[in-house]
Write an enzyme that holds these catalytic residues in place. Structure first.
Site, mmCIF file in Angstrom:
data_model
loop_
_atom_site.group_PDB
_atom_site.id
_atom_site.type_symbol
_atom_site.label_atom_id
_atom_site.label_comp_id
_atom_site.label_asym_id
_atom_site.label_seq_id
_atom_site.Cartn_x
_atom_site.Cartn_y
_atom_site.Cartn_z
ATOM 1 N N GLY A 15 4.919 16.023 28.897
ATOM 2 C CA GLY A 15 4.017 16.283 30.261
ATOM 3 C C GLY A 15 4.905 15.893 31.471
ATOM 4 O O GLY A 15 4.523 15.476 32.677
ATOM 5 N N ASN A 17 7.117 17.185 33.084
ATOM 6 C CA ASN A 17 6.984 18.294 34.335
ATOM 7 C C ASN A 17 5.454 18.013 35.115
ATOM 8 O O ASN A 17 5.624 18.355 36.384
ATOM 9 C CB ASN A 17 7.255 19.580 33.952
ATOM 10 C CG ASN A 17 8.717 19.944 33.636
ATOM 11 O OD1 ASN A 17 9.435 20.147 34.806
ATOM 12 N ND2 ASN A 17 9.215 20.063 32.334
ATOM 13 N N ILE A 94 2.099 31.414 23.661
ATOM 14 C CA ILE A 94 2.443 32.440 24.242
ATOM 15 C C ILE A 94 1.026 33.227 24.754
ATOM 16 O O ILE A 94 0.345 33.232 23.890
ATOM 17 C CB ILE A 94 3.284 33.419 23.688
ATOM 18 C CG1 ILE A 94 4.779 32.833 23.575
ATOM 19 C CG2 ILE A 94 3.434 34.901 24.163
ATOM 20 C CD1 ILE A 94 5.715 33.548 22.826
ATOM 21 N N LEU A 95 0.975 33.471 25.979
ATOM 22 C CA LEU A 95 -0.262 34.215 26.211
ATOM 23 C C LEU A 95 -0.123 35.585 26.401
ATOM 24 O O LEU A 95 0.971 36.155 26.580
ATOM 25 C CB LEU A 95 -0.445 34.053 27.638
ATOM 26 C CG LEU A 95 -0.764 32.230 28.221
ATOM 27 C CD1 LEU A 95 -0.689 32.160 29.598
ATOM 28 C CD2 LEU A 95 -2.259 32.048 27.324
ATOM 29 N N ASN A 109 6.013 29.844 35.338
ATOM 30 C CA ASN A 109 6.430 28.989 34.130
ATOM 31 C C ASN A 109 7.780 28.428 34.309
ATOM 32 O O ASN A 109 8.666 29.232 34.901
ATOM 33 C CB ASN A 109 6.754 30.054 32.650
ATOM 34 C CG ASN A 109 7.061 29.160 31.567
ATOM 35 O OD1 ASN A 109 6.803 28.210 31.078
ATOM 36 N ND2 ASN A 109 8.280 29.915 30.983
ATOM 37 N N HIS A 111 11.481 27.410 32.636
ATOM 38 C CA HIS A 111 12.052 27.552 31.057
ATOM 39 C C HIS A 111 13.459 26.738 31.307
ATOM 40 O O HIS A 111 14.048 26.786 32.343
ATOM 41 C CB HIS A 111 12.366 28.946 30.973
ATOM 42 C CG HIS A 111 13.058 29.075 29.747
ATOM 43 N ND1 HIS A 111 12.274 28.826 28.433
ATOM 44 C CD2 HIS A 111 14.287 29.560 29.436
ATOM 45 C CE1 HIS A 111 13.138 29.094 27.479
ATOM 46 N NE2 HIS A 111 14.623 29.256 27.987
ATOM 47 N N GLU A 149 3.479 39.931 30.626
ATOM 48 C CA GLU A 149 3.375 40.173 28.871
ATOM 49 C C GLU A 149 4.521 39.949 27.981
ATOM 50 O O GLU A 149 4.650 39.705 26.964
ATOM 51 C CB GLU A 149 2.720 41.525 28.618
ATOM 52 C CG GLU A 149 3.738 42.548 28.920
ATOM 53 C CD GLU A 149 4.037 43.244 30.339
ATOM 54 O OE1 GLU A 149 3.274 42.332 31.126
ATOM 55 O OE2 GLU A 149 4.714 44.061 30.729
ATOM 56 N N ASP A 152 9.251 35.047 28.860
ATOM 57 C CA ASP A 152 10.160 34.836 29.993
ATOM 58 C C ASP A 152 10.709 35.972 30.400
ATOM 59 O O ASP A 152 12.047 35.876 30.972
ATOM 60 C CB ASP A 152 11.533 33.886 29.079
ATOM 61 C CG ASP A 152 10.899 32.614 28.574
ATOM 62 O OD1 ASP A 152 9.988 32.026 29.146
ATOM 63 O OD2 ASP A 152 11.348 32.146 27.352
ATOM 64 N N ALA A 181 17.234 19.535 37.470
ATOM 65 C CA ALA A 181 16.864 21.159 37.662
ATOM 66 C C ALA A 181 15.171 20.985 37.773
ATOM 67 O O ALA A 181 14.429 21.252 38.444
ATOM 68 C CB ALA A 181 17.433 22.052 37.023
HETATM 69 C C1 GAR Z 1 10.450 21.280 29.322
HETATM 70 O O1 GAR Z 1 11.915 21.070 29.190
HETATM 71 C C2 GAR Z 1 10.063 22.647 29.447
HETATM 72 O O2 GAR Z 1 11.150 23.213 30.300
HETATM 73 C C3 GAR Z 1 10.244 23.415 28.149
HETATM 74 O O3 GAR Z 1 9.569 22.430 27.222
HETATM 75 C C4 GAR Z 1 9.877 21.090 28.096
HETATM 76 C C5 GAR Z 1 8.438 20.320 28.198
HETATM 77 O O4 GAR Z 1 8.557 18.989 28.583
HETATM 78 N N1 GAR Z 1 9.151 24.463 28.216
HETATM 79 C C6 GAR Z 1 9.888 25.414 27.445
HETATM 80 O O5 GAR Z 1 10.792 25.425 26.754
HETATM 81 C C7 GAR Z 1 8.945 26.917 27.578
HETATM 82 N N2 GAR Z 1 9.734 28.109 26.985
HETATM 83 P P1 GAR Z 1 7.557 18.291 29.365
HETATM 84 O O6 GAR Z 1 6.382 18.169 28.333
HETATM 85 O O7 GAR Z 1 8.099 16.877 29.354
HETATM 86 O O8 GAR Z 1 7.234 18.605 30.669
#
Ligand code: GAR
Length: 244
Positions: A15, A17, A94-95, A109, A111, A149, A152, A181
């Site tokens: 978490g 992000n 995936i939704l 989202n 990525h 759908e 990414d 980023a």
């Molecule tokens: C982050 O790097 C995010 O971009 C990635 O998972 C990590 C979660 O970190 N998401 C994906 O790869 C989605 N395809 P966090 O739980 O510390 O935010």
């Protein structure tokens, strides 16, 4: 009455992000939105503790449920908390199309690569950085996009490049991509998305009026007592027609 959009943040792990979003909200950087709910697909996700510390209601909907039940449980929570927009912040489920089509341009989202590189089904977390290093690219980064759908595959909103350094491991690269980023882009996008839709609460008499307007083909979305007005080709065409 004009109101800020109620944001649900979906998480699955640490978490960081989510924390970037909570910090941005605390610092007044998301004036058009309010983080009103956190949903985790994992009961042990540390993200749940982050939500609790910030006094944001948090619930677990386990990804072990079958897709239909998983999404039905999520939908109930979204309704209960009157959510307007969704941010996937490290959400690793995936939704389905059935779900995403109900939220057009209202789910975003993050990525951890420059889409269209190193993305799609099965590309998440450290795997993305492993793939980037294995391919030998010199630059990677992060992308925020709308969710549709196709995993990414939705419209790109923001991207930021990050240099790969000599001796990088997937872990060091993941950290740098987050710091340089992800934690910057995601709060920016969380502010952009609610400001792209104008969300206004109306009393029932006005809802009836807008149901009539909708019937007449203007592109308004009626949603749980709210009306979301989108600037679309259809509205533009109508304006062009009336200008002729
Ligand atoms: C982050 O790097 C995010 O971009 C990635 O998972 C990590 C979660 O970190 N998401 C994906 O790869 C989605 N395809 P966090 O739980 O510390 O935010």
């Amino acid at each position: 009455m004009l109101k800020s959009a109620r944001i649900a943040v979906f998480v699955s792990g640490g978490g960081t992000n989510l924390q970037a979003l909570l910090d941005a909200q605390r610092d007044g950087k998301i004036p058009h939105g309010e983080i009103a709910l956190v949903i985790s697909s994992q009961a042990c996700a540390y993200a749940l503790e982050r939500a609790e510390k910030a006094n944001v209601p948090a619930h677990t909907v386990p990804s072990s449920l079958i897709q239909h039940d998983f999404e039905a449980a999520i939908e109930l929570l979204l309704e209960q908390y009157k959510i307007d927009v969704i941010v996937l912040a490290g959400f690793l489920s995936i939704l389905s199309e059935n779900f995403t089509k109900k939220w057009p341009r209202r789910i975003l989202n993050i990525h951890p690569s420059l889409i269209p590189s190193f993305c799609g089904r099965g590309m998440y977390g450290l795997k993305v950085h492993e793939a980037a290093l294995a391919r030998g690219v010199k630059v990677t980064g992060a992308t925020v996009h709308f969710v549709n759908e196709i995993p990414d595959g939705g419209e790109i909103i923001l991207q930021k490049a990050v240099e790969i350094e000599e001796g990088d491991t997937p872990e060091t690269l993941q950290r740098r991509v987050m710091e340089q980023a992800e934690w910057i882009l995601l709060p920016q996008a969380a502010e952009i998305m609610p400001s792209m839709v104008c969300i206004i609460h109306f009393p029932p008499v006005w809802r009836k009026f807008f149901a009539y307007v909708k019937q007449k083909q203007y592109n308004f979305t009626l949603y749980d007592g709210m009306i979301i007005h989108r600037h679309t080709h259809r509205v533009n065409n109508k304006l062009n027609d009336s200008a002729k």
